[in-house]
Design an enzyme around this catalytic site. Sequence first.
Site, PDB file in Angstrom:
ATOM      1  N   LYS A 133      -4.031   5.317   3.807  1.00 26.60           N
ATOM      2  CA  LYS A 133      -3.335   6.110   4.827  1.00 26.60           C
ATOM      3  C   LYS A 133      -4.279   7.030   5.592  1.00 26.60           C
ATOM      4  CE  LYS A 133       1.347   5.969   3.011  1.00 26.60           C
ATOM      5  NZ  LYS A 133       2.529   6.686   2.535  1.00 26.60           N
ATOM      6  N   LYS A 215       0.706  -6.414   3.043  1.00 28.85           N
ATOM      7  CA  LYS A 215       2.065  -6.267   2.526  1.00 28.85           C
ATOM      8  C   LYS A 215       3.018  -5.863   3.650  1.00 28.85           C
ATOM      9  CE  LYS A 215       2.231  -1.478   1.292  1.00 28.85           C
ATOM     10  NZ  LYS A 215       2.907  -0.434   0.639  1.00 28.85           N
ATOM     11  N   LYS A 218       6.589  -0.408   6.317  1.00 28.48           N
ATOM     12  CA  LYS A 218       7.385   0.354   7.281  1.00 28.48           C
ATOM     13  C   LYS A 218       6.546   0.852   8.442  1.00 28.48           C
ATOM     14  CE  LYS A 218      10.443   2.788   4.096  1.00 28.48           C
ATOM     15  NZ  LYS A 218      10.392   3.957   3.221  1.00 28.48           N
TER      16      LYS A 218
END
Length: 352
Positions: A133, A215, A218
């Site tokens: 992130k 993966k 969102k």
Amino acid sequence: MIVEARETETIGLQTAPSAPGRRQRVLSGMQPSGNVHLGNYLGAIRNWVAQQEIYDNVFCIVDLHALSLPTTRETLRANIRNLANVLLASGLDPERSVIFVQSDVPEHAELCWLLNSVTQFGELRRMTQFKDKAGSQVEGVSAALFVYPVLQAADILMYDADLVPVGDDQKQHIELTRDIAERFNARYGETFVLPTPDIKPAGARIMALDDPTKKMSKSATSPNTYVALRDDPDTIRRKIRRAVTDSGSEVTAGPDKPALTNLLTIYSLLSGETIAALEARYAGKGYGVFKADLGEVVVDAIGPIQRRLAELEADPDAASRALAAGAERARERARRKMALVRERMGLGFGRS
Ligand code: AMP
Ligand code: TRP
């Protein structure tokens, strides 16, 4: 210090809850940070719903975690309500499970701070979710993103969870939670239960439709990456039709067929058929037929959830009542746990 901690066991506060024969406790959480997708459903929500009968469950909408990346008041609000409705529509039952919003129980933030004191900087720096992130922007990310796993540990340890049902990407965070709990227990006396990740062999890592090496996420920039639980039937069919496939034309799973393996996994989980049975059924039929059928399987699986979602959205008080009751029950448990933790750590003026 350990001797002091032992003494506190006689003062009548809750002690380490390892009574044999009690129901296994489950805690899991999800961030209100965007569109809930098929990966979230298959990797997490569906398992939470299925196990409600067996365990003593706590499910948490982790709004404090969502502050770790930039957001706005309006977005966060909308996402919290959205996720609450999605969880209820998916079958989480507030009568059987405690369902609440994390910030309604302020003890989570407090326990996070206390656990920060037994967490090492190096441990947090090694977390792959943080590295993913933060990317190359480490200087500019919030400190909250860095201590994110400690808040997650607080969520889990607060309720003496034995099991944490999550997707594969959360394994490292649960392992860190165990390390934090062990260190705390060694330093202050038995206080926390060591949790075990409950990661199912299938569905724990659903891959992106447009790139089976990543993966389903969102935060993806392209909505073609995922099927959202809110997508309408035509959008679902189109996204599945456009999903990338592997070279060749046989509908088979295997290491050389990551895209087909992913699609077969989704099909198998939603239909209850084995991958071998699906391979046999689609032998010689080609990708087009398979994807058209898969589109219908997904539409049929999501349809009932969407209908319940529409009902819940027409009655905004339903979710609000359920979450208020959940927060009440969670707060009661958190208050008891924190009294023990503060006592163990020697915080405050103390009672004796
Ligand atoms: P997140 O979307 O990161 O808030 O994740 C919420 C829950 O869904 C966690 O338990 C994740 O492990 C799980 N999850 C997220 N993405 C996937 C995925 N692609 N496949 C399976 N589980 C997932
Ligand atoms: N970190 C989890 C995720 O990204 C969300 C989460 C927060 C969580 N607290 C938790 C999951 C406690 C399990 C248990 O999906």
